[in-house]
Design an enzyme around this catalytic site. Structure first.
Site, PDB file in Angstrom:
ATOM      1  N   HIS A  17      20.181  24.235  21.454  1.00 58.08           N
ATOM      2  CA  HIS A  17      18.869  24.825  21.215  1.00 58.08           C
ATOM      3  C   HIS A  17      18.883  26.241  20.565  1.00 58.08           C
ATOM      4  CE1 HIS A  17      17.503  21.878  24.401  1.00 58.08           C
ATOM      5  NE2 HIS A  17      16.836  21.238  23.237  1.00 58.08           N
ATOM      6  N   LYS A  41       4.479  14.800  31.628  1.00 60.88           N
ATOM      7  CA  LYS A  41       5.901  14.940  31.099  1.00 60.88           C
ATOM      8  C   LYS A  41       6.663  15.739  32.012  1.00 60.88           C
ATOM      9  CE  LYS A  41       8.235  14.036  26.985  1.00 60.88           C
ATOM     10  NZ  LYS A  41       8.871  14.684  25.588  1.00 60.88           N
ATOM     11  N   ARG A  90      20.427  16.148  15.677  1.00 61.78           N
ATOM     12  CA  ARG A  90      21.934  15.932  15.851  1.00 61.78           C
ATOM     13  C   ARG A  90      22.642  14.938  15.336  1.00 61.78           C
ATOM     14  NH1 ARG A  90      20.416  16.129  22.066  1.00 61.78           N
ATOM     15  NH2 ARG A  90      19.002  14.583  21.142  1.00 61.78           N
ATOM     16  N   SER A 128      20.070  18.103  26.842  1.00 61.67           N
ATOM     17  CA  SER A 128      19.794  18.766  28.097  1.00 61.67           C
ATOM     18  C   SER A 128      20.106  17.679  29.026  1.00 61.67           C
ATOM     19  CB  SER A 128      18.001  19.014  28.074  1.00 61.67           C
ATOM     20  OG  SER A 128      17.812  19.952  27.210  1.00 61.67           O
TER      21      SER A 128
HETATM   22  O1  PNS Z   1      12.242  18.307  23.650  1.00 65.28           O
HETATM   23  P1  PNS Z   1      11.514  17.197  23.448  1.00 65.28           P
HETATM   24  O2  PNS Z   1      11.134  16.428  24.602  1.00 65.28           O
HETATM   25  O3  PNS Z   1      11.979  15.998  22.395  1.00 65.28           O
HETATM   26  O4  PNS Z   1      10.020  17.527  22.657  1.00 65.28           O
HETATM   27  C1  PNS Z   1       9.021  16.917  22.091  1.00 65.28           C
HETATM   28  C2  PNS Z   1       7.655  17.688  21.894  1.00 65.28           C
HETATM   29  C3  PNS Z   1       7.328  18.420  23.007  1.00 65.28           C
HETATM   30  C4  PNS Z   1       7.900  18.368  20.536  1.00 65.28           C
HETATM   31  C5  PNS Z   1       6.517  16.675  21.748  1.00 65.28           C
HETATM   32  O5  PNS Z   1       6.716  15.730  22.834  1.00 65.28           O
HETATM   33  C6  PNS Z   1       5.290  17.289  21.285  1.00 65.28           C
HETATM   34  O6  PNS Z   1       4.824  17.926  20.400  1.00 65.28           O
HETATM   35  N1  PNS Z   1       4.281  17.048  22.446  1.00 65.28           N
HETATM   36  C7  PNS Z   1       3.104  17.461  22.284  1.00 65.28           C
HETATM   37  C8  PNS Z   1       2.019  16.528  22.251  1.00 65.28           C
HETATM   38  C9  PNS Z   1       1.943  16.143  20.550  1.00 65.28           C
HETATM   39  O7  PNS Z   1       1.506  16.997  19.819  1.00 65.28           O
HETATM   40  N2  PNS Z   1       2.133  14.823  20.370  1.00 65.28           N
HETATM   41  C10 PNS Z   1       1.848  14.324  18.981  1.00 65.28           C
HETATM   42  C11 PNS Z   1       2.852  14.685  17.872  1.00 65.28           C
HETATM   43  S1  PNS Z   1       3.954  13.464  18.598  1.00 65.28           S
END
Ligand code: PNS
Length: 160
Positions: A17, A41, A90, A128
């Site tokens: 990150h 989440k 990645r 992670s």
């Molecule tokens: O590190 P991650 O868990 O892969 O991150 C995922 C994240 C937080 C970027 C994604 O879940 C997110 O943007 N969540 C907010 C809800 C949202 O906007 N959902 C619609 C887009 S998929």
């Protein structure tokens, strides 16, 4: 002024990150690292801990801000006047999930762009979840995470 958002769970933040963040910070005037705090989440670390570990890890990058968000990322990005969402890629296994999110975000907010930064080869195996598992099983994660995260997990292990 160009502002980008780097959203994620960061449970915990890793050197992968940090690499993406450093590179985004060279491309934009400001980068906001935005930690998802949706109760549905829930991760391993609580939000305050995540945010503190991130703040400590990025304190030397002058144009990076640390924040949290709840709800849709595109709505949060609009509120922050950001034009770009940054995500790290990645390996090909990330692609389908990332593509789906980018397209959904484009659908929700056509003016928002997603920029993928391809991770350095030394970070392709890093995640992670794998870092948490290795640390909980007594492995050394000092070369995989920022110092603050390494210290935090070492202290946790001592308490268990
Ligand atoms: O590190 P991650 O868990 O892969 O991150 C995922 C994240 C937080 C970027 C994604 O879940 C997110 O943007 N969540 C907010 C809800 C949202 O906007 N959902 C619609 C887009 S998929």
């Amino acid at each position: 002024m160009t502002t980008a958002i780097y959203p994620g769970s960061f449970d915990p933040i890793t050197n992968g990150h940090i690499d993406v963040l450093n590179r985004a910070a060279r491309l934009f005037d400001k980068v906001i690292i935005a930690v998802l705090t949706n109760p549905s989440k829930k991760g391993f670390l609580d939000y305050e801990t995540k945010l503190n570990l991130i703040r400590e890890s990025v304190k030397d990058i002058s144009n990076v801000e640390v924040d949290s968000f709840n709800g849709l990322i595109v709505e949060y990005a609009k509120k922050k006047n950001a034009q770009v969402l940054v995500r790290g890629l990645r390996a090909v296994t990330d692609f389908e999930y990332e593509m789906q999110m980018a397209q959904m975000n484009k659908n929700l907010s056509p003016e928002m762009e997603t920029l993928f930064l391809v991770s350095n080869t030394e970070n392709t195996f890093l995640s992670s979840s794998i870092v948490k598992e290795v640390s909980m099983l007594g492995g050394d994660i000092s070369k995989l995470v920022p110092e603050s995260v390494n210290n935090y997990f070492n202290n946790l292990n001592r308490e268990i």
